[in-house]
Design an enzyme around this catalytic site. Structure first.
Site, PDB file in Angstrom:
ATOM      1  N   GLU A  55       1.537   5.874   7.586  1.00  0.00           N
ATOM      2  CA  GLU A  55       2.952   6.057   7.198  1.00  0.00           C
ATOM      3  C   GLU A  55       3.537   7.262   7.934  1.00  0.00           C
ATOM      4  O   GLU A  55       4.700   7.248   8.333  1.00  0.00           O
ATOM      5  CB  GLU A  55       3.090   6.209   5.684  1.00  0.00           C
ATOM      6  CG  GLU A  55       2.455   5.080   4.853  1.00  0.00           C
ATOM      7  CD  GLU A  55       2.832   3.674   5.287  1.00  0.00           C
ATOM      8  OE1 GLU A  55       3.865   3.489   5.958  1.00  0.00           O
ATOM      9  OE2 GLU A  55       2.062   2.733   4.965  1.00  0.00           O
TER      10      GLU A  55
ATOM     11  N   ASN B  13       9.429   5.478   4.187  1.00  0.00           N
ATOM     12  CA  ASN B  13      10.809   5.964   4.077  1.00  0.00           C
ATOM     13  C   ASN B  13      10.964   7.349   4.700  1.00  0.00           C
ATOM     14  O   ASN B  13      10.137   8.223   4.484  1.00  0.00           O
ATOM     15  CB  ASN B  13      11.206   6.051   2.609  1.00  0.00           C
ATOM     16  CG  ASN B  13      10.760   4.853   1.813  1.00  0.00           C
ATOM     17  OD1 ASN B  13      11.147   3.741   2.110  1.00  0.00           O
ATOM     18  ND2 ASN B  13       9.885   5.075   0.838  1.00  0.00           N
TER      19      ASN B  13
ATOM     20  N   GLY C 186       0.810  -1.212   0.000  1.00  0.00           N
ATOM     21  CA  GLY C 186       0.000   0.000   0.000  1.00  0.00           C
ATOM     22  C   GLY C 186       0.849   1.270   0.000  1.00  0.00           C
ATOM     23  O   GLY C 186       0.624   2.184  -0.794  1.00  0.00           O
TER      24      GLY C 186
ATOM     25  N   HIS D 172       4.539   6.328  11.453  1.00  0.00           N
ATOM     26  CA  HIS D 172       5.782   5.551  11.524  1.00  0.00           C
ATOM     27  C   HIS D 172       6.996   6.442  11.789  1.00  0.00           C
ATOM     28  O   HIS D 172       8.024   5.949  12.247  1.00  0.00           O
ATOM     29  CB  HIS D 172       6.028   4.807  10.211  1.00  0.00           C
ATOM     30  CG  HIS D 172       5.449   3.418  10.148  1.00  0.00           C
ATOM     31  ND1 HIS D 172       5.563   2.514  11.177  1.00  0.00           N
ATOM     32  CD2 HIS D 172       4.787   2.771   9.155  1.00  0.00           C
ATOM     33  CE1 HIS D 172       4.987   1.370  10.817  1.00  0.00           C
ATOM     34  NE2 HIS D 172       4.494   1.498   9.597  1.00  0.00           N
TER      35      HIS D 172
ATOM     36  N   GLU E 219       4.599  -2.261  13.312  1.00  0.00           N
ATOM     37  CA  GLU E 219       3.365  -2.327  12.518  1.00  0.00           C
ATOM     38  C   GLU E 219       2.115  -2.437  13.391  1.00  0.00           C
ATOM     39  O   GLU E 219       1.134  -1.740  13.173  1.00  0.00           O
ATOM     40  CB  GLU E 219       3.443  -3.465  11.500  1.00  0.00           C
ATOM     41  CG  GLU E 219       4.507  -3.259  10.411  1.00  0.00           C
ATOM     42  CD  GLU E 219       4.329  -1.985   9.594  1.00  0.00           C
ATOM     43  OE1 GLU E 219       3.263  -1.337   9.682  1.00  0.00           O
ATOM     44  OE2 GLU E 219       5.280  -1.619   8.862  1.00  0.00           O
TER      45      GLU E 219
END
Ligand code: BES
Ligand code: ZN
Length: 888
Positions: free
Chosen positions: A309, A276, A272, A312, A331
């Protein structure tokens, strides 16, 4: 010389075998010469031997699909005798290595031939990367493991005309022209990071810019990068990013840490999206949205994935995983964080119900199949196979239980301590639990078993009312998951409430346990830690209805002997919206399973009138929002129903559900028609009230079209023709596809004609057909697999047709003739040499094979064996197939 005749079976990696790295890399300097045919990567690594590692320990770097052109140690070029190469490693003997040294390498790679979409590859003419979990080793020789964290400086060089945009992690520190129409950009990331967070992008892209000011007053530049034609589909992504940044400050006190945050949308992506550092790379599906191309669900998914994201950046990047067995550390935690965010952005109840539906459909099934594993796996052959619903969704449930046990404030203190203690480190799930325990003063030893136990625990509940003592005693018992006997006792939070039947429905009782001085709140979290525990509530005059596992407080299967009447009462009046929905689902499930039994026995079918009446009450309830109503009035799916059977009765379940849909539609025809007519759309908006209205209206449309009458089919045709938004268009099209005939063909042709140049919308065209209940679906799926627009190499397209068919169409995929199985196996075999991790995801459709009847088992086993027998099978597919075929 001995020649190997058979390649050895791939060996598993064990969690118990973890050893720290022998060398660390402190700094990395990379220079990419990007070209059409060949690309070159120049790497300069500053290495040092880890403390206590013997002087003669060799340096073993990971490397795959690389052509080594040059290697130098502290400025001295190494010859072929100075090192050893295998297909996956580069080894330099320890004796020639100082305690600290510099290693330079130049490798050649061919991104245009990289069909695995791991490492550096091309998508729609652009260059991009995907390095998690082990893709960086396909870019340069490296210690490609998350406990090696380095500071990166990256220079990209490419032809300016084709690749005007050059991006990498961190801040852009230089840019300029080179000879021959080439240019360069240099990026510097000040935060040490593991190699899996490395990213670069080069291409012809446009950007939607934005700005965010952090709560400490720092200005952050935001950039959403897409192909030029998509620049008008980025606003929602940008808004979602800003909301996420604000929310993480408010809910967790987490601020962004670089001057720029970039998101790039690409068309070819195995997953998905990817977090980074400072340069997220996204599947275009989770960025691009315009009302006419994206559904309400798409808008929500985009908001959630962008949040995930972004979150994260702290839970994953600033504090990362020591090794891949710890994946749920980042996760599971980040899924919990994106769920808390989503619950705050819209109806928390609707969000929670969707979470649980997903868990029960996919994760409970995984727990009962050959891929069952703890949220922290003990071994793997291919790490890509362990980005599972267990690691993600069950992992999030486990952390959610911790939050319930510690309370939101206690949990927040634990999170603060975790981030504070481990910022800049690569850590383990045990480190996370230790921070939670230290911050709260609670003993989490028993709780920690959730990290090592396999399977879905069963909790049995029994209630007894004593009219003389005016007590209600709830007995809770934990039992091991299906088919497992080795389970240890878990620490399980069970949220309960008691309802006293009243004239107008039911009344929530303030709860008082026997040893307590006074009644308290109407919901209580009971902590089940023993095999058997009794909880006695006092002051209970009449037998109450027990509302158990409120909010789905633990990922368990709950078994309660209770009557349909009790369920109907809960469905009508449980104040906990999750439990209310859940009671309705259980009632529906019972009715549908009885119908399936009747169908099997050849008895006439009749839908339980009590269930119909309960549905009618939900439909008429003025206090429920449209999304909740739509969820409550959606019958349990065939996959979930099958989980409640000894052997999945594929055909009977389908017959039963189809019958029940029509029976409900007939019984509720008038209110459904009235509702459909009364909720006609005004101007399009994605405001929650409008989403609710569309959901309920489209649910009504689905039931009405299921009647198959000309007037109801005409409703769908009219809606399809008039829709100004994809939600309404897609729902109408789905109804017409299920209905079949010329109405379907016309709608499909029109949709294809309008959207054939738009890959994300065309994916819907494939997926809707693959999902259909219509009798000829299998034949159409076989045809679609040879359609000129079908492209097995594009993960979104492959998932749209084959992923949907294998995972979301139990009846047609498991068609008795076995042609669905053969198609899937053919495509797995075709795809495996090109994109093994995608092939492995598709082949997982066979995982539940032992749950079916003998004939289907045999047909699936034959396909699994055919796949297993393919020469040169990838590790990824081998692992899934070997586990599936292993004796139980
Ligand atoms: N880190 C993953 C992406 C990833 C997974 C990359 C596996 C390589 C291999 C990312 O944070 C993620 O979890 N993405 C999810 C979506 C998310 C909202 C749960 C995905 O890609 O499905
Ligand atoms: Zn993630």
């Amino acid at each position: 010389m001995i020649e190997a005749t058979v390649s050895a079976a791939p060996q598993p990696i064990l969690r118990a075998d973890y050893r720290g790295p022998s060398f660390f890399i402190d700094r990395v300097d990379l220079r990419f010469e990007l070209g059409e045919d060949l690309s070159r990567v120049h790497a300069t690594l500053s290495l040092r031997r880890a403390d206590g590692v013997p002087d003669d320990a060799p340096l073993v770097l990971d490397g795959e699909a690389l052509k080594l052109l040059h290697l130098a140690l502290d400025g001295r070029t190494l010859g072929a005798d100075d090192y050893a190469l295998t297909a996956t490693t580069l080894t330099i003997p320890g004796r020639g290595l100082a305690a600290a040294f510099e290693l330079r390498s130049v490798v050649e790679i061919r991104p245009q031939d990289n069909t695995e979409l791991s490492g550096l590859y091309r998508s729609s003419g652009n260059f991009c990367t995907q390095c998690e979990a082990e893709g960086f080793r396909r870019i340069t020789y490296f210690l490609d493991r998350p406990d090696v964290m380095a500071r990166y400086s990256v220079t990209l060089e490419a032809e300016r005309a084709r690749y005007p945009v050059l991006l990498a992690n961190g801040n852009r520190v230089a840019a300029g022209e080179l000879a021959d129409g080439r240019h360069f950009a240099r990026w510097d990331d000040p935060f040490p990071k593991p190699s899996y967070l490395f990213a670069l992008v080069a291409g012809d892209l446009r950007c939607l810019p934005g700005e965010f000011t952090t709560r400490s007053g720092r200005a952050v530049r935001l950039e959403i990068w897409v192909e030029p034609e998509n620049i008008d589909r980025c606003e929602h992504a940008l808004r979602s990013l800003i909301k996420s940044m604000r929310w993480d400050e408010q809910a967790f006190g987490r601020e962004y840490d670089l001057d720029i945050y970039m998101i790039v949308a690409v068309n070819d992506f195995n997953m998905g999206a990817m977090e980074n550092k400072g340069l997220n790379i996204f599947n275009a599906k989770y960025v691009l949205a315009r009302p006419d191309t994206a559904t309400d669900d798409d808008y929500q998914a985009i908001e959630q994935v962008i949040a995930h994201e972004y979150f994260h950046n702290w839970s994953g990047n600033r504090v990362t995983c020591r090794d891949w067995f710890q994946l749920t550390l980042k996760e599971g935690l980040t899924v919990l964080r994106d769920r808390l965010f989503s619950r705050d952005m819209r109806s928390a109840a609707v969000a929670r119900i969707s979470e649980v539906l997903g868990l029960r459909t996919a994760q409970f099934a995984e727990d009962r199949g050959p891929m069952a594993h703890p949220i922290r796996p003990e071994s793997y052959i291919e790490m890509n196979n362990f980005y599972t619903t267990t690691v993600y969704e069950k992992g999030a449930e486990v952390i959610g239980m911790l939050r319930l046990l510690l309370g939101p404030d206690g949990f927040r203190r634990g999170m603060d301590l975790y981030f504070d203690r481990h910022d800049g480190q690569a850590v383990t799930c045990d480190d996370f639990l230790a921070a939670m325990a230290d911050a709260s003063g609670r003993d989490l030893a028993q709780f920690s078993r959730w990290y090592s136990q396999v399977g879905t625990p069963i909790v049995r509940a029994r209630g007894e009312h004593d009219p003389d003592a005016r007590t209600f005693t709830l007995t809770l018992e934990q039992a091991p998951p299906h088919g497992r006997h080795d389970a240890a006792l878990l620490h399980i939070p069970i949220a309960v409430g008691l309802l006293a039947p009243a004239a107008d429905g039911a009344r929530a009782l303030p709860l008082q346990l026997a040893d307590e001085p006074a009644p308290g709140a109407t919901t209580r979290v009971l902590e089940l830690r023993a095999a058997n525990q009794r909880f006695t509530f006092v002051g209970v005059d009449a037998p109450p209805a027990a509302s158990l596992l409120r909010g789905f407080s633990a990922p368990v299967e709950l078994e309660v002997p209770r009557s349909d009447d009790e369920l109907a009462l809960l469905m009508a009046s449980d104040p906990d919206p999750f439990s209310r929905w859940d009671a309705g689902q259980e009632l529906g499930r019972r009715a549908l399973l009885r119908l399936a039994d009747d169908a099997a026995a050849g008895r006439p079918l009749a839908l339980d009138p009590r269930f119909v009446a309960a549905c009618a009450r939900v439909l008429a309830d003025p206090h429920l929002d449209g999304s909740l109503k739509a969820l409550a009035l959606t019958l349990p799916g065939e996959r979930i129903l099958g989980q409640h059977q000894e052997v999945v009765a594929v055909d009977e379940l389908h017959t039963a559900r189809q019958f029940a849909v029509r029976a409900l539609a007939e019984a509720l025809r008038e209110p459904l028609q009235a509702l459909y007519a009364a909720t006609a759309p005004g101007p399009y908006s994605i405001e929650p009230a409008e989403v609710d209205r569309r959901r309920l209206r489209n649910l009504a449309l689905g039931y009405l079209v299921a009647l198959g009458e000309p007037q109801t089919v005409a409703l769908a045709q009219a809606q399809f023709a008039a829709a100004d938004n994809m939600s309404d268009a897609q729902e109408a099209l789905a109804c017409l596809i299920d209905h079949g005939g010329p109405a379907r063909d016309a709608a499909l042709a029109a949709f294809h004609g309008r959207w054939c140049g738009d890959p994300l919308v065309l994916d819907k065209w494939f997926a809707l057909q693959a999902m259909s209940s219509h009798a000829d679906t299998l034949a159409r799926v076989l045809e679609l697999a040879t359609h000129p627009d079908f492209n097995l190499g594009n993960p979104n397209r492959a998932r749209a047709l084959l992923g949907t068919f294998g995972a979301r169409n139990q009846f047609h995929f498991h068609s008795r003739c076995g042609r669905g199985y053969a198609l899937l196996a053919d495509k797995v075999i075709e795809l495996d040499p090109h994109n093994a991790s995608m092939a492995a995801r598709l082949v997982a459709a066979f995982n539940p094979w032992r749950r079916f009847d003998a004939a289907r088992q045999q047909a699936m086993r034959a396909q699994l064996e055919r796949i297993a027998g393919q020469p040169g099978l990838s590790r990824a597919v081998h692992e899934i197939v070997a586990r599936a075929l292993a004796p139980v």
